[in-house]
Design an enzyme around this catalytic site. Sequence first.
Site, PDB file in Angstrom:
ATOM      1  N   GLN A   1      -9.180   2.229  -0.425  1.00  0.00           N
ATOM      2  CA  GLN A   1      -9.021   2.501  -1.857  1.00  0.00           C
ATOM      3  C   GLN A   1      -9.983   3.593  -2.292  1.00  0.00           C
ATOM      4  O   GLN A   1      -9.605   4.512  -3.027  1.00  0.00           O
ATOM      5  CB  GLN A   1      -9.256   1.222  -2.662  1.00  0.00           C
ATOM      6  CG  GLN A   1      -8.171   0.183  -2.412  1.00  0.00           C
ATOM      7  CD  GLN A   1      -8.391  -1.112  -3.176  1.00  0.00           C
ATOM      8  OE1 GLN A   1      -9.426  -1.305  -3.821  1.00  0.00           O
ATOM      9  NE2 GLN A   1      -7.425  -2.006  -3.102  1.00  0.00           N
TER      10      GLN A   1
ATOM     11  N   ARG B   1     -14.048  -7.220 -10.589  1.00  0.00           N
ATOM     12  CA  ARG B   1     -14.309  -6.424  -9.382  1.00  0.00           C
ATOM     13  C   ARG B   1     -15.130  -5.174  -9.699  1.00  0.00           C
ATOM     14  O   ARG B   1     -14.981  -4.565 -10.757  1.00  0.00           O
ATOM     15  CB  ARG B   1     -12.972  -6.079  -8.691  1.00  0.00           C
ATOM     16  CG  ARG B   1     -12.306  -7.347  -8.186  1.00  0.00           C
ATOM     17  CD  ARG B   1     -10.926  -7.110  -7.646  1.00  0.00           C
ATOM     18  NE  ARG B   1     -10.918  -6.406  -6.380  1.00  0.00           N
ATOM     19  CZ  ARG B   1      -9.809  -6.124  -5.717  1.00  0.00           C
ATOM     20  NH1 ARG B   1      -8.621  -6.495  -6.202  1.00  0.00           N
ATOM     21  NH2 ARG B   1      -9.870  -5.482  -4.572  1.00  0.00           N
TER      22      ARG B   1
ATOM     23  N   SER C   1     -13.414   1.521   3.010  1.00  0.00           N
ATOM     24  CA  SER C   1     -12.433   1.150   1.983  1.00  0.00           C
ATOM     25  C   SER C   1     -11.378   2.239   1.821  1.00  0.00           C
ATOM     26  O   SER C   1     -11.692   3.378   1.452  1.00  0.00           O
ATOM     27  CB  SER C   1     -13.136   0.929   0.645  1.00  0.00           C
ATOM     28  OG  SER C   1     -12.190   0.973  -0.398  1.00  0.00           O
TER      29      SER C   1
ATOM     30  N   ASP D   1      -7.073  -8.034   4.883  1.00  0.00           N
ATOM     31  CA  ASP D   1      -6.307  -8.932   4.008  1.00  0.00           C
ATOM     32  C   ASP D   1      -5.755 -10.143   4.765  1.00  0.00           C
ATOM     33  O   ASP D   1      -5.105 -11.004   4.174  1.00  0.00           O
ATOM     34  CB  ASP D   1      -5.147  -8.169   3.353  1.00  0.00           C
ATOM     35  CG  ASP D   1      -5.639  -7.142   2.340  1.00  0.00           C
ATOM     36  OD1 ASP D   1      -6.770  -7.309   1.831  1.00  0.00           O
ATOM     37  OD2 ASP D   1      -4.913  -6.168   2.065  1.00  0.00           O
TER      38      ASP D   1
ATOM     39  N   SER E   1       0.837  -1.215   0.000  1.00  0.00           N
ATOM     40  CA  SER E   1       0.000   0.000   0.000  1.00  0.00           C
ATOM     41  C   SER E   1       0.868   1.259   0.000  1.00  0.00           C
ATOM     42  O   SER E   1       0.603   2.213  -0.735  1.00  0.00           O
ATOM     43  CB  SER E   1      -0.878   0.030   1.254  1.00  0.00           C
ATOM     44  OG  SER E   1      -1.796  -1.025   1.232  1.00  0.00           O
TER      45      SER E   1
ATOM     46  N   GLY F   1      -6.212  -3.683  -7.457  1.00  0.00           N
ATOM     47  CA  GLY F   1      -7.375  -2.836  -7.191  1.00  0.00           C
ATOM     48  C   GLY F   1      -6.924  -1.473  -6.683  1.00  0.00           C
ATOM     49  O   GLY F   1      -7.508  -0.446  -7.012  1.00  0.00           O
TER      50      GLY F   1
HETATM   51  C1  S3P Z   1      -5.680  -1.398   0.156  1.00  0.00           C
HETATM   52  C2  S3P Z   1      -6.907  -1.373   0.774  1.00  0.00           C
HETATM   53  C3  S3P Z   1      -7.718  -2.573   1.028  1.00  0.00           C
HETATM   54  C4  S3P Z   1      -6.887  -3.839   0.910  1.00  0.00           C
HETATM   55  C5  S3P Z   1      -5.994  -3.832  -0.286  1.00  0.00           C
HETATM   56  C6  S3P Z   1      -5.047  -2.647  -0.247  1.00  0.00           C
HETATM   57  C7  S3P Z   1      -5.000  -0.113  -0.081  1.00  0.00           C
HETATM   58  O1  S3P Z   1      -8.776  -2.630   0.096  1.00  0.00           O
HETATM   59  O2  S3P Z   1      -7.731  -4.972   0.869  1.00  0.00           O
HETATM   60  O3  S3P Z   1      -5.251  -5.029  -0.357  1.00  0.00           O
HETATM   61  O4  S3P Z   1      -3.772  -0.111  -0.316  1.00  0.00           O
HETATM   62  O5  S3P Z   1      -5.663   0.919  -0.026  1.00  0.00           O
HETATM   63  P1  S3P Z   1     -10.135  -1.796   0.332  1.00  0.00           P
HETATM   64  O6  S3P Z   1      -9.789  -0.405   0.441  1.00  0.00           O
HETATM   65  O7  S3P Z   1     -11.010  -2.065  -0.860  1.00  0.00           O
HETATM   66  O8  S3P Z   1     -10.722  -2.384   1.590  1.00  0.00           O
END
Ligand code: S3P
Length: 441
Positions: free
Chosen positions: A171, A125, A169, A321, A25, A97
């Site tokens: 993300q 997704r 989330s 995760d 991340s 993602g």
């Molecule tokens: C992440 C956020 C998480 C996590 C992903 C990495 C990130 O997803 O599952 O592996 O780096 O922002 P979500 O934000 O969809 O929960």
Amino acid sequence: MSNYVVIKNRIKNFNRVIKVSSDKSISIRSVLLASQAIGTSKISNLLESEDVINTLKTIKKLGINYRKINNIYNIYGFGLNGFSFKKNTTLNAGNSGTLARLILGLLVKSKNEVKVIGDKSLSKRDFSRVIKPLKLFGVNIKSKKNLMPIKLLGTDFLRPIKYFENIGSAQVKSCLIFSALNTPGITTINSKKSRNHTELMLKFLKYPIKVKRNKNFDKISIQGLKQFKAFDYNVPGDISSASFFIVLTLLSKKSSLTIKEVNINPSRIGIITILNKMGAKIKFKKKRFYNGEAIADIYIQSKNVLKAVNCPSTLNSSAIDEFLIIFLVAAKANGISSFKDLGEMNKKESRRLDLGIKFLRYIGIRVERKKNNIKIYGNPSLTLSQNFEMKNFLKDHRIFFLSCITALTLGGKWRINDRDSIKTSFPNFLKTLKSIGAKIN
Ligand code: S3P
């Protein structure tokens, strides 16, 4: 090279010090923010996994150059929205993602249409979670059924939004923060708690972002259109990668492990809280702070008797995760463990809740499911001796890691396919396992 591994022996007891791969991340965020800074940013210990390499390729396609000099990635930014790219540019986010969602936030002012695509897993997704709020900023987005490919055309008439992010989330939150950087005025996001690396990094860059912490939500306000200077960043180890080694040690006999320099941001360490509730005694040593992030060496010892846990769903986001590997501990614990509201697990690289349950049943564990709540009937004397084959799990790296740790701690003769999946997040996974004595062919 064959794309599977064979594990026939449990790991022998070990007492070692290791490092795991750098945080994914933080690696992705540091590259993306460096692409928006003015000048040359220098990033050391960048995770060299496929998700991060796709991030580097993406900024390059958008006109931002980088060079690796003496193991340090130099990224040459031109400031906010400093991208320049041709018409009909296609960006391939691969399996990531995080990259796909975050890059959309940085493209909200683009003059040319961009197409974002991904691999088979990412193409399944759902992107409505970012498409919906991005449209509120005024961005033009086309996609069929909110799936990839996504076509985005930016606008010069962005307007700040007030948004309630209730999935939890990071993300989504980070995509909107990135969009707010290019938007005049103040954008406000009320966001259910999730990992906060983006906010911490922007604070470290002295960007005008304010975070008001409430119990379950953070109120984040971002002032748009402020430039920031290039920076140096040293990426710490990834707790998500470390978690497989933590459980390996916990479920092995008479072993101990120190994992050096791991990021222990409170929004990421749900697994430690959960395992300690189950009777593990995981310790943080040499705790220190680096640019707002907490870092420590993690110390774990084997534990013969573990107790079941009734896991509060408030910990879900901080362990999102790690649940697959936490389920394995629940399978070995004394009693019935319960986990609630895990629907988000099915929105990851694969349908991890469905597959996690299938996996537990495959190794002989009773699991009861009601919607997204599960009960795992632990069996402390569980050992395996049969043949097992893992295939068709959509090449999900974390299911591959889970299978290896199961084989090395519970036994059985395992053939685990899609070994390539480790390149997504932890290319040195097998090497690191072998360095502490695992026998893997
Ligand atoms: C992440 C956020 C998480 C996590 C992903 C990495 C990130 O997803 O599952 O592996 O780096 O922002 P979500 O934000 O969809 O929960």
